[in-house]
Structures are given as structure tokens and as C-alpha cells.
Design a protein around this motif. Structure first.
Motif, mmCIF file in Angstrom:
data_model
loop_
_atom_site.group_PDB
_atom_site.id
_atom_site.type_symbol
_atom_site.label_atom_id
_atom_site.label_comp_id
_atom_site.label_asym_id
_atom_site.label_seq_id
_atom_site.Cartn_x
_atom_site.Cartn_y
_atom_site.Cartn_z
ATOM 1 N N LEU A 164 130.048 41.105 -1.829
ATOM 2 C CA LEU A 164 130.999 40.034 -1.530
ATOM 3 C C LEU A 164 131.898 39.877 -2.749
ATOM 4 O O LEU A 164 131.474 39.332 -3.779
ATOM 5 C CB LEU A 164 130.275 38.729 -1.217
ATOM 6 N N ARG A 165 133.087 40.395 -2.637
ATOM 7 C CA ARG A 165 134.007 40.382 -3.770
ATOM 8 C C ARG A 165 135.320 39.743 -3.350
ATOM 9 O O ARG A 165 135.934 40.159 -2.360
ATOM 10 C CB ARG A 165 134.259 41.797 -4.265
ATOM 11 N N GLY A 166 135.738 38.750 -4.109
ATOM 12 C CA GLY A 166 136.955 38.040 -3.730
ATOM 13 C C GLY A 166 136.776 37.404 -2.363
ATOM 14 O O GLY A 166 135.870 36.618 -2.139
ATOM 15 N N ARG A 167 137.608 37.796 -1.434
ATOM 16 C CA ARG A 167 137.550 37.248 -0.076
ATOM 17 C C ARG A 167 137.175 38.313 0.952
ATOM 18 O O ARG A 167 137.455 38.181 2.124
ATOM 19 C CB ARG A 167 138.921 36.644 0.288
ATOM 20 N N ARG A 168 136.497 39.379 0.479
ATOM 21 C CA ARG A 168 136.149 40.478 1.372
ATOM 22 C C ARG A 168 134.671 40.822 1.259
ATOM 23 O O ARG A 168 134.033 40.630 0.222
ATOM 24 C CB ARG A 168 136.990 41.719 1.078
ATOM 25 N N LEU A 169 134.160 41.355 2.362
ATOM 26 C CA LEU A 169 132.794 41.873 2.427
ATOM 27 C C LEU A 169 132.861 43.391 2.518
ATOM 28 O O LEU A 169 133.565 43.935 3.372
ATOM 29 C CB LEU A 169 132.079 41.306 3.662
ATOM 30 N N HIS A 170 132.131 44.064 1.649
ATOM 31 C CA HIS A 170 132.052 45.524 1.651
ATOM 32 C C HIS A 170 130.618 45.916 2.003
ATOM 33 O O HIS A 170 129.665 45.393 1.423
ATOM 34 C CB HIS A 170 132.432 46.091 0.286
ATOM 35 N N VAL A 171 130.474 46.827 2.943
ATOM 36 C CA VAL A 171 129.147 47.236 3.435
ATOM 37 C C VAL A 171 128.979 48.730 3.223
ATOM 38 O O VAL A 171 129.830 49.527 3.633
ATOM 39 C CB VAL A 171 128.992 46.896 4.936
ATOM 40 N N LEU A 172 127.858 49.112 2.590
ATOM 41 C CA LEU A 172 127.482 50.519 2.438
ATOM 42 C C LEU A 172 126.087 50.666 3.018
ATOM 43 O O LEU A 172 125.194 49.848 2.744
ATOM 44 C CB LEU A 172 127.528 50.949 0.972
ATOM 45 N N HIS A 173 125.869 51.732 3.790
ATOM 46 C CA HIS A 173 124.657 51.754 4.613
ATOM 47 C C HIS A 173 124.159 53.174 4.845
ATOM 48 O O HIS A 173 124.944 54.095 5.121
ATOM 49 C CB HIS A 173 124.977 51.080 5.955
ATOM 50 N N VAL A 174 122.821 53.328 4.713
ATOM 51 C CA VAL A 174 122.132 54.584 5.030
ATOM 52 C C VAL A 174 120.791 54.224 5.665
ATOM 53 O O VAL A 174 119.994 53.496 5.073
ATOM 54 C CB VAL A 174 121.880 55.439 3.763
ATOM 55 N N GLY A 175 120.527 54.723 6.885
ATOM 56 C CA GLY A 175 119.206 54.493 7.499
ATOM 57 C C GLY A 175 119.224 53.457 8.594
ATOM 58 O O GLY A 175 120.223 53.294 9.309
ATOM 59 N N ASP A 176 118.111 52.703 8.724
ATOM 60 C CA ASP A 176 118.006 51.753 9.833
ATOM 61 C C ASP A 176 117.699 50.323 9.391
ATOM 62 O O ASP A 176 117.275 49.507 10.215
ATOM 63 C CB ASP A 176 116.975 52.237 10.854
ATOM 64 N N THR A 177 117.850 50.017 8.104
ATOM 65 C CA THR A 177 117.927 48.596 7.767
ATOM 66 C C THR A 177 119.255 48.077 8.333
ATOM 67 O O THR A 177 120.171 48.851 8.596
ATOM 68 C CB THR A 177 117.870 48.399 6.234
ATOM 69 N N ARG A 178 119.357 46.788 8.513
ATOM 70 C CA ARG A 178 120.544 46.260 9.197
ATOM 71 C C ARG A 178 121.171 45.095 8.444
ATOM 72 O O ARG A 178 120.495 44.375 7.699
ATOM 73 C CB ARG A 178 120.196 45.789 10.618
ATOM 74 N N LEU A 179 122.476 44.920 8.709
ATOM 75 C CA LEU A 179 123.196 43.756 8.224
ATOM 76 C C LEU A 179 123.794 43.041 9.425
ATOM 77 O O LEU A 179 124.511 43.646 10.235
ATOM 78 C CB LEU A 179 124.314 44.160 7.258
ATOM 79 N N TYR A 180 123.513 41.744 9.538
ATOM 80 C CA TYR A 180 124.067 40.903 10.594
ATOM 81 C C TYR A 180 124.978 39.847 9.960
ATOM 82 O O TYR A 180 124.751 39.403 8.828
ATOM 83 C CB TYR A 180 122.966 40.171 11.357
ATOM 84 N N ARG A 181 125.981 39.421 10.745
ATOM 85 C CA ARG A 181 126.824 38.303 10.324
ATOM 86 C C ARG A 181 126.864 37.264 11.428
ATOM 87 O O ARG A 181 127.130 37.596 12.598
ATOM 88 C CB ARG A 181 128.240 38.780 10.032
ATOM 89 N N LEU A 182 126.647 36.013 11.053
ATOM 90 C CA LEU A 182 126.790 34.896 11.984
ATOM 91 C C LEU A 182 128.076 34.161 11.622
ATOM 92 O O LEU A 182 128.245 33.692 10.501
ATOM 93 C CB LEU A 182 125.605 33.939 11.880
ATOM 94 N N ARG A 183 128.996 34.084 12.582
ATOM 95 C CA ARG A 183 130.273 33.396 12.377
ATOM 96 C C ARG A 183 130.604 32.589 13.621
ATOM 97 O O ARG A 183 130.619 33.136 14.725
ATOM 98 C CB ARG A 183 131.390 34.395 12.077
ATOM 99 N N ASP A 184 130.843 31.311 13.431
ATOM 100 C CA ASP A 184 131.169 30.424 14.557
ATOM 101 C C ASP A 184 130.099 30.488 15.639
ATOM 102 O O ASP A 184 130.395 30.444 16.840
ATOM 103 C CB ASP A 184 132.536 30.789 15.149
ATOM 104 N N GLY A 185 128.839 30.597 15.210
ATOM 105 C CA GLY A 185 127.725 30.578 16.145
ATOM 106 C C GLY A 185 127.448 31.890 16.848
ATOM 107 O O GLY A 185 126.532 31.961 17.673
#
Length: 564
Positions: A116-137
């Protein structure tokens, strides 16, 4: 919001349990940027490959080396490059150790990184762990599992599996109140996305939400380690310069549109200005009915593309840093909506100070002083944020119908932190430029103070300039300054002395701070009403007419005496 804030505010919480496994081979961590850096907040989660030796070692090494490697590199480089290099380095080391050390044979792990840098989210990913985002429910999964089709236990990509690794990368805008969750397959394998959404939408504290996710997974029968890392983003910083630069670089330039066209939902209703470098429209935002200004650059002008991108970056950055009632705003347009390069600003009902000077009556002392004070405070707020306007003039001052004022057009502003990126520009309008700017000086607060003095002089004199009209591409000497009293003898002497100091040729002789000038203007008014004289004599108003009348009277008297 603190003007010095460069990273989003982040609250974090984590929970991890071995579950039915004898050992916990998951690992997760969050690191904030070091003091004095602008690298942001970095979070990562890894899951050691089951059935292989050293799964926990691989997971911990991948997370630690990635976060440490990213945060130790220059913030001038892109997130994708620095974080990607850190992951590749960790992958090579883990792969080599898994081949050399029998105790760590074939060790490997999955890895998901959120920066999370400044006003942006950067995602780097390998495999099957996961990233979720909850926004406005609503829950959105931001990663794709690297699994063999139809097989939940066979990974197609992992850290350490090969000497090289292919990394998924994505970037998106952050919004205040976003909630992120990084989870291992021990959590998402036992819980549906709907259940994860429900738990995150409860909006418990991050550590409580992480515990609830892990406990719900184990209660649902998960037979794997279960780890959840939850991040809340209650607030965002001012726009990050690097992020703005990347956004501008990605936007194409188009031919300026015409009245009646609709661009990205902005209905262009009237042409307000059509200058050499840009075209400005009054527009209707079809999404909410707001009346706005939309400014398009003209790419056909030689060098205009670089100038337009630089001006866009300047104005966007300044608008994000300076919140002042006397400084014009630039509205944020979501990256996904904007398809070309343009600026969107509020529509301020009123007229420019330049237009006001073309009509009578002249600006009164009281009104002019009020305008001068507000304009000086606008410049002072910019200076406090490290911004030099460099083009203060009547045409860039909007007088609003209700008595408000807006200083606009920061296209040639000087931003010391961006100068290396933006390069040099012609800094302003010649007749309002301080003498040192003609000598190649980039300009500081005192250059704006000079421009404030010229603008105030022009305002009180109906458009006259203290050093006369200065043509472009000339080298003026600024030798003789016109006296304010020559055009406005009704104004107080203290005001003329104040403007004379602002208009000094040597920057050292001017006010050194815009607040100092504002204080002098306000105190001059407080000292009492100006020493007003009666109506100026005919001699003061029109010396030629005075002598003509005098000669006529003498002639009449002479004729009368001869007739006797």
C-alpha cells in the motif's frame, strides 16, 4: 490529514493456528516504511508446501526477504520492479537451498504480497494464498490460484519450485475504508467467499476479524494450517508523486474535442477558453449533474505533450496537497473512467480579475484591499506546501459572485520535489515575472510576491503595469517603476509603500514571506481608514484641461479689460 503523510493509514491484525497439523508452516508479516522513506506499507503471507521438508523455513524466508528487500530499495524505482526483484531473489535462494541441503529438500511455498503505497495497492502473487478486498460491503478476490485444473492440491507455480519464478502483478486505486484480507488455503479452502465476506463485513477490529476467520475455518473442518492477515485503510495520504506520474504516463492525448461532444461522461456544453496549449469547456457531469470545467491539452503544438503531462502532474499534485478556500481545486477522476489526458475542475461562477479591470467603475480601495489580502493568503498556502505558483496575474484570479476568490492555473508551478522529473518550463507571463526569472533563476516565494505586487498594482490602476508592458523573449531592465499615486491619488500612502516593497527589483529587498505581505496589508487596514482627500482637483485629474480652462479665463478677462 497531515500534509507530511506519504503512506496510507493502516490498521492490521493477524491470527494463525496449526489446526490438525503437527506444525504450522504458514508465515505472515506487515512492515511499515522506514522513517524518511516513501515505500509504503508492505504485507505478505506464505504457506509452506505440504509434504516437503522445510516448508516453514521457506515460508518465513520468502516473507522476510521479500519485505526487507523491497523496503531497503530506492523509493524512486517502481513497486513492481523493486518488489519483483526481492521475490526473485528469495526464490533463487530457496530453490538453491532446497537442492543443496538434505534437511530442506525441495522446500517451497506460496506467496502473496500487498503493498500500500501512496493511494495505490500493488499485488504480487505466486501460488494459492489469496488476497481479498472488501469495499462498500462487497468482497472481491484480487488474486488467481495457480493450481492444476481440476486438482486442488497441485500447484502450477510456487516459490522455490524452479530457479526462476513467474509472478502475477496487479495495481489498483485504494479508497478510504478499504479492508484487505490475506489468507492461506487453510482458510479459503474451508470457507466460501460469501462466508469470508460476512466475517469481514462485521467490521470488527482487524485482529478480531482475523481470529474469527481462522476459527470459522477450523470449525468448518479445515485440516490445514489456517492463517489470516487483515488490513484496514481508514485514511489515505495526499496523492503520491510517483503514482501520479505513472497514471499520467499511461493516459493518451487526443485531439481537443468540440462543443456538444461527450467525453467519459462529461457533456461539453460551452467553450470558455481556446488558448495556444489548451482548450477549456464548461461541462455537465452526467453521473451526478455537477457543472464542471474540463481542460484538454493540444498535442499538435510542438512540445505540448511533455508540457501538458507536466502541467497535469503539477496541478493534480498541488490540489491533493493544498486545501485552501482561495486556491482552485482539481477534481479526482477515477483511473478507470479517464480514457485520455485532461483536467477536471469545479466551475466557479464569477469573472476573472482581468475581465473586471476592463469595466468601470475602477476597483475601490476597500474591494481591492480585500482581493489583495485573499490572493496573498492563497499564495501563502501554496508556499507552505512547497509550491511556487510562478504565474500569478489577473487572468488567473477568479472573483466569485459571493465575494470569494480562487487562484487558478498551476501549470507552470515550481515543485522542488518534482523538478528532476518535470524539467524546465517558461515560468509565467513576462509582465508579471520577477526580474530574477529573466536571468534563469527558477523562482522562489519572493518571485510570487513580486507577481502579487504587479497584480495588485494593475488592479488598483485599471490594468496599468508598474514597469510597463514586457514583451516575450526580451530582457527587461526594470529601471523605472511607475508610482501608484500617479494613477490613484485617492489611495493611502501606506499602500503605495507596501506595494513598492513587494515590487523591489532585488529579491532581498522584498517581503521574504507571503504571510508577511498579508500581515502588512491587513494591518494597514486596521490602522484606520485611509486618509481620504476630497474630490481630486482638475489639475490632478487632467492637467491639460486645467491649463486650457485657465487660458480661456485669462483671455476672457483680457478682452473684458480692453472693452472698457
Amino acid at each position: 490529514m497531515d500534509d507530511t503523510q506519504t503512506s496510507p493509514q493502516v490498521l492490521s491484525g493477524m491470527a494463525s493456528e496449526a489446526g490438525r497439523r503437527p506444525h504450522n508452516e504458514d508465515f505472515a508479516a506487515v512492515l511499515a516504511e522506514p522513517p524518511g522513506r516513501a515505500t509504503g506499507v508492505a504485507a505478505a503471507i506464505a504457506d509452506g508446501i505440504g509434504g516437503a521438508k522445510g516448508g516453514r523455513v521457506a515460508a518465513e524466508l520468502a516473507v522476510r526477504q521479500t519485505l526487507d528487500g523491497y523496503l531497503s530499495q530506492s523509493e524512486a524505482k517502481s513497486v513492481r520492479r523493486t518488489a519483483g526483484h526481492a521475490i526473485e531473489s528469495a526464490n533463487r535462494w530457496i530453490h538453491a537451498q532446497g537442492r543443496m541441503d538434505p534437511a530442506l529438500e525441495h522446500m517451497g511455498c506460496t506467496l502473496t504480497v500487498a503493498i500500500l503505497r501512496g493511494r495505490r495497492l500493488h499485488v504480487l502473487h505466486v501460488g494459492d494464498t489469496r488476497l481479498y478486498r472488501l469495499r462498500d460491503g462487497r468482497l472481491t478476490r484480487l488474486t488467481v490460484d495457480h493450481r492444476a485444473e481440476g486438482q486442488t492440491n497441485v500447484l502450477t507455480r510456487a516459490i522455490g519450485a524452479q530457479e526462476t519464478v513467474r509472478i502475477d502483478y496487479a495495481s489498483d486505486e485504494l479508497q478510504p475504508h478499504d479492508r484487505l484480507a490475506l489468507v492461506t488455503d487453510g482458510v479459503h479452502g474451508a470457507l466460501s467467499d460469501r462466508r469470508i465476506e460476512d466475517e469481514m463485513a462485521r467490521r470488527d477490529a482487524p485482529d478480531e476479524t482475523a481470529r474469527r476467520l481462522v476459527r470459522a475455518a477450523l470449525d468448518a473442518g479445515s485440516d490445514d494450517n489456517a492463517t489470516a492477515l487483515v488490513l484496514d485503510v481508514p485514511d489515505l495520504p495526499a496523492a503520491d508523486v510517483m503514482g501520479l506520474s505513472q497514471d499520467v504516463a499511461d493516459l493518451p492525448m487526443r485531439e481537443p474535442p468540440q462543443v456538444g461532444e461527450t467525453v467519459d461522461g462529461f457533456e461539453l456544453q460551452a467553450l470558455l477558453a481556446n488558448g495556444r496549449y489548451s482548450r477549456v469547456f464548461r461541462a455537465l457531469d452526467q453521473t451526478d449533474g455537477a457543472v464542471l470545467l474540463v481542460k484538454f491539452p493540444k498535442p499538435q503544438v510542438l512540445g505540448a505533450e511533455a508540457q501538458a503531462r507536466a502541467a497535469f502532474l503539477r496541478e493534480s499534485w498541488v490540489a491533493s496537497r493544498v486545501q485552501n478556500p482561495f486556491v482552485g481545486a482539481v477534481l479526482d477522476v477515477p483511473v478507470g473512467r479517464r480514457t485520455s489526458l485532461y483536467l477536471v475542475q469545479p466551475f466557479y461562477a464569477g469573472e476573472t480579475l482581468e475581465r473586471r479591470l476592463t469595466r468601470r467603475p475602477p476597483v475601490s480601495f476597500e474591494d481591492g484591499l480585500d482581493i489583495a489580502i485573499k490572493l496573498t493568503k492563497a499564495a501563502a498556502s501554496l508556499h507552505r506546501a512547497g509550491v511556487i505558483h510562478r504565474d500569478i496575474k489577473p487572468d488567473n484570479v477568479i472573483l466569485e459572485a459571493g465575494g470569494g476568490l480562487k487562484l487558478i492555473d498551476l501549470g507552470v508551478a515550481r515543485l522542488p520535489n518534482l523538478e528532476a522529473e518535470l524539467g524546465a518550463d517558461i515560468p509565467g507571463t513576462p509582465s508579471f515575472m520577477a526580474p530574477e526569472l529573466f536571468a534563469g533563476d527558477p523562482g522562489d516565494e519572493r518571485a510570487d510576491i513580486f507577481a502579487l505586487g504587479v497584480t495588485a498594482f494593475a488592479m488598483f490602476t485599471g490594468g496599468k503595469l508598474p514597469y510597463g508592458e514586457i514583451e516575450p523573449f526580451t530582457s527587461p531592465r526594470h529601471r523605472r517603476r511607475q508610482a501608484l499615486s500617479a494613477s490613484r491619488p485617492d489611495l493611502p500612502a501606506w499602500l503605495e509603500a507596501t506595494l513598492a516593497k513587494a515590487l523591489a527589483v532585488d529579491p532581498k529587498d522584498r517581503f521574504q514571506d507571503a504571510f508577511e505581505l498579508a500581515f502588512e496589508l491587513e494591518n494597514g487596514a486596521i490602522r484606520g481608514a485611509p486618509a481620504r482627500r476630497g474630490r481630486p482637483s482638475l489639475y490632478e485629474r487632467d492637467p491639460l484641461r486645467f491649463w486650457q480652462v485657465t487660458a480661456l479665463v485669462l483671455l476672457v478677462l483680457l478682452l473684458a479689460s480692453l472693452a472698457r
